[in-house]
Design an enzyme around this catalytic site. Structure first.
Site, PDB file in Angstrom:
ATOM      1  N   ARG A  20      13.420  36.797  19.675  1.00 39.51           N
ATOM      2  CA  ARG A  20      14.680  36.334  20.269  1.00 39.51           C
ATOM      3  C   ARG A  20      15.115  34.985  19.712  1.00 39.51           C
ATOM      4  O   ARG A  20      15.684  34.162  20.427  1.00 39.51           O
ATOM      5  CB  ARG A  20      14.564  36.269  21.808  1.00 39.51           C
ATOM      6  CG  ARG A  20      14.203  37.587  22.468  1.00 39.51           C
ATOM      7  CD  ARG A  20      15.218  38.682  22.251  1.00 39.51           C
ATOM      8  NE  ARG A  20      16.553  38.343  22.715  1.00 39.51           N
ATOM      9  CZ  ARG A  20      16.980  38.504  23.951  1.00 39.51           C
ATOM     10  NH1 ARG A  20      16.220  39.024  24.849  1.00 39.51           N
ATOM     11  NH2 ARG A  20      18.210  38.192  24.277  1.00 39.51           N
ATOM     12  N   ARG A  24      20.683  32.853  22.295  1.00 39.48           N
ATOM     13  CA  ARG A  24      20.089  32.172  23.433  1.00 39.48           C
ATOM     14  C   ARG A  24      20.265  30.675  23.414  1.00 39.48           C
ATOM     15  O   ARG A  24      21.246  30.151  23.889  1.00 39.48           O
ATOM     16  CB  ARG A  24      18.619  32.541  23.537  1.00 39.48           C
ATOM     17  CG  ARG A  24      18.471  33.975  24.013  1.00 39.48           C
ATOM     18  CD  ARG A  24      17.127  34.240  24.590  1.00 39.48           C
ATOM     19  NE  ARG A  24      17.185  35.345  25.524  1.00 39.48           N
ATOM     20  CZ  ARG A  24      16.134  35.785  26.188  1.00 39.48           C
ATOM     21  NH1 ARG A  24      14.956  35.227  26.034  1.00 39.48           N
ATOM     22  NH2 ARG A  24      16.258  36.778  27.024  1.00 39.48           N
ATOM     23  N   ARG A  33      29.643  33.619  19.163  1.00 36.71           N
ATOM     24  CA  ARG A  33      29.722  34.821  19.967  1.00 36.71           C
ATOM     25  C   ARG A  33      30.879  34.796  20.955  1.00 36.71           C
ATOM     26  O   ARG A  33      31.472  35.828  21.252  1.00 36.71           O
ATOM     27  CB  ARG A  33      28.397  35.020  20.705  1.00 36.71           C
ATOM     28  CG  ARG A  33      28.396  36.320  21.446  1.00 36.71           C
ATOM     29  CD  ARG A  33      27.121  36.627  22.155  1.00 36.71           C
ATOM     30  NE  ARG A  33      27.430  37.496  23.264  1.00 36.71           N
ATOM     31  CZ  ARG A  33      26.569  37.864  24.192  1.00 36.71           C
ATOM     32  NH1 ARG A  33      25.328  37.438  24.128  1.00 36.71           N
ATOM     33  NH2 ARG A  33      26.942  38.650  25.157  1.00 36.71           N
ATOM     34  N   ASP A  69      20.228  45.356  19.767  1.00 37.06           N
ATOM     35  CA  ASP A  69      19.447  45.499  21.002  1.00 37.06           C
ATOM     36  C   ASP A  69      18.760  46.851  20.993  1.00 37.06           C
ATOM     37  O   ASP A  69      19.197  47.767  20.288  1.00 37.06           O
ATOM     38  CB  ASP A  69      20.335  45.363  22.250  1.00 37.06           C
ATOM     39  CG  ASP A  69      19.485  45.207  23.502  1.00 37.06           C
ATOM     40  OD1 ASP A  69      18.969  44.107  23.745  1.00 37.06           O
ATOM     41  OD2 ASP A  69      19.283  46.208  24.228  1.00 37.06           O
ATOM     42  N   TYR A 147      14.229  52.046  31.061  1.00 37.08           N
ATOM     43  CA  TYR A 147      15.625  51.708  31.407  1.00 37.08           C
ATOM     44  C   TYR A 147      16.418  52.941  31.784  1.00 37.08           C
ATOM     45  O   TYR A 147      17.203  52.931  32.729  1.00 37.08           O
ATOM     46  CB  TYR A 147      16.312  50.994  30.234  1.00 37.08           C
ATOM     47  CG  TYR A 147      15.794  49.589  30.008  1.00 37.08           C
ATOM     48  CD1 TYR A 147      16.043  48.585  30.941  1.00 37.08           C
ATOM     49  CD2 TYR A 147      15.054  49.263  28.886  1.00 37.08           C
ATOM     50  CE1 TYR A 147      15.568  47.295  30.749  1.00 37.08           C
ATOM     51  CE2 TYR A 147      14.571  47.978  28.678  1.00 37.08           C
ATOM     52  CZ  TYR A 147      14.832  46.994  29.614  1.00 37.08           C
ATOM     53  OH  TYR A 147      14.352  45.733  29.427  1.00 37.08           O
TER      54      TYR A 147
END
Ligand code: 1CP
Length: 342
Positions: A20, A24, A33, A69, A147
């Site tokens: 990651r 972030r 973004r 992702d 998920y």
């Protein structure tokens, strides 16, 4: 250095990257973004490639990971997955029955995720002046299934485990489909230029060894073995997998990711010879004063022994991490002679 370490070859310095690392905590990430949702960013290859490169420019890390992702392929075939800001993947109609298998048709990467292929190509080109390889990735069948079955992030994986035990036939069919989707996606990323792959089985540590071996390992093996002919290093990672490390290696990886709970020398003893390890500084340690971070990083390096070690955190960078800490950490790892660690 990254690829050499994955192959257990001698290195001049221990390679380092951070799970990651894109996004972030980076201000340039937030600027680039804006308010665009993650799934939308992924559909814009120029932007996804730019976000992939940012940490290489800022930290000087030895590998980049594609900005994407784990739910991108299942979203692309129309399963009905969204990624909610600050929460993660959410599924409006969770997977529950035989009929839901039809929502998981095979992935055709050139048709379903051409933007991923394009992002890989642009990122690889942008990385070439740095001599830095790109890591492609996919979610492993168990973690993706969690998920789809739970409908979102979970703590106990109760529904997932219930399906696994109560309708093992359906569970196996689900995992096989997810394995084929992950494999197709990873192959397309490698063919487009990714030099290594990481299979994220982030949540598989919720299982016992016996359950992993019986209910999950065959599908993960199907993904990893299906990549073998491409000749790129395969990294297999999960959180809280101390009990599963040896099995995760055997599933077909060159590199086993280790979280911060098991010291790397002990992890190696559990895994056995012939594998590289990746890890394993506690991401939360990066929030401590620099002296503490440095000492813990040196301990990780020492236990990693300088050969067949890819320095990383034990899981993803925490959003509150100061980017300067990661820059200093990268320098510290690079300044440490591997010979001094043996
Ligand atoms: O460096 C990078 O950030 C690269 C891009 C990347 C990667 C490698 C993203 C972007 N996601 C991932 C992998 C990923 N996604 C994993 C495996 C790694 C890990 O264990 O952390 C997992 C489990 C996911 C699922 C996911 N997507 C979560 C976790 C939810 C949970 O169960 O706790 C979350 C929060 C997301 C959303 C997401 N993915 C990526 C970003 C930048 C975001 C945040 C989007 C937002 O909040 O708007």
């Amino acid at each position: 250095m990254f690829l050499r370490a994955c192959r257990l070859e001698p290195v001049e310095n221990v390679p380092v990257w951070f799970m990651r690392q894109a996004g972030r905590s980076l201000p340039e990430y937030r600027r680039a973004r804006g308010n665009v949702s993650i799934l939308e960013v992924v559909r814009r290859p120029e932007l996804a490639a730019e976000l992939t490169l940012q940490p290489v420019r800022r930290y000087g890390v030895d590998a980049a990971i594609l900005f994407s992702d784990i739910v991108v392929p299942v979203a692309a075939i129309g399963f009905g997955v969204d990624v909610q800001h600050g929460l993660g993947p959410v599924v409006a109609n969770p997977f529950a029955s035989e009929a839901d298998l039809e929502r998981l048709r095979p992935l055709q990467p050139e048709v379903d995720t051409p933007y991923v292929i394009e992002a890989v190509k642009i990122a690889v080109e942008g990385l070439s002046p740095f001599g830095v390889p790109l890591i492609g990735f996919a979610g492993a069948p168990f973690t993706l299934a969690s998920y789809l079955v739970e409908g979102g992030p979970s703590r106990s994986y109760a529904r997932t485990k219930a399906l696994m035990r109560s309708d093992t036939g359906l569970w196996t069919a689900l995992l096989d489909r997810l394995a084929d989707i992950a494999l197709a996606s990873l192959r397309s990323q490698v063919i487009a230029g990714a030099a290594a792959v990481q299979l994220f089985d982030s949540w598989v540590g919720a299982l016992s060894r016996a359950d992993y071996e019986r209910y999950v390992m065959p599908a993960s093996r199907r993904v990893l073995e299906g990549l073998k002919d491409l000749g790129v290093p395969r990294i297999h990672f999960g959180v809280d997998t101390g009990e599963l490390l040896a099995l995760m290696a055997k599933a077909g990886a060159e590199v086993v990711g280790v979280d911060w709970r098991v010291p790397l020398d002990e992890a190696r003893a559990r895994i056995g010879a012939g594998f590289a390890v990746q890890g394993n500084l506690d991401p939360a340690a990066c929030l401590a004063p620099w002296d503490v971070v440095a000492n813990e990083a040196r301990e990780v390096l020492r236990r990693g022994s300088g050969i067949g070690h890819v320095f990383n955190l034990g899981h993803g960078v925490l959003p509150e991490t100061d980017p300067d800490t990661l820059a200093r950490l990268t320098d510290l790892v690079h300044a440490t002679s591997p010979d001094s660690l043996r």
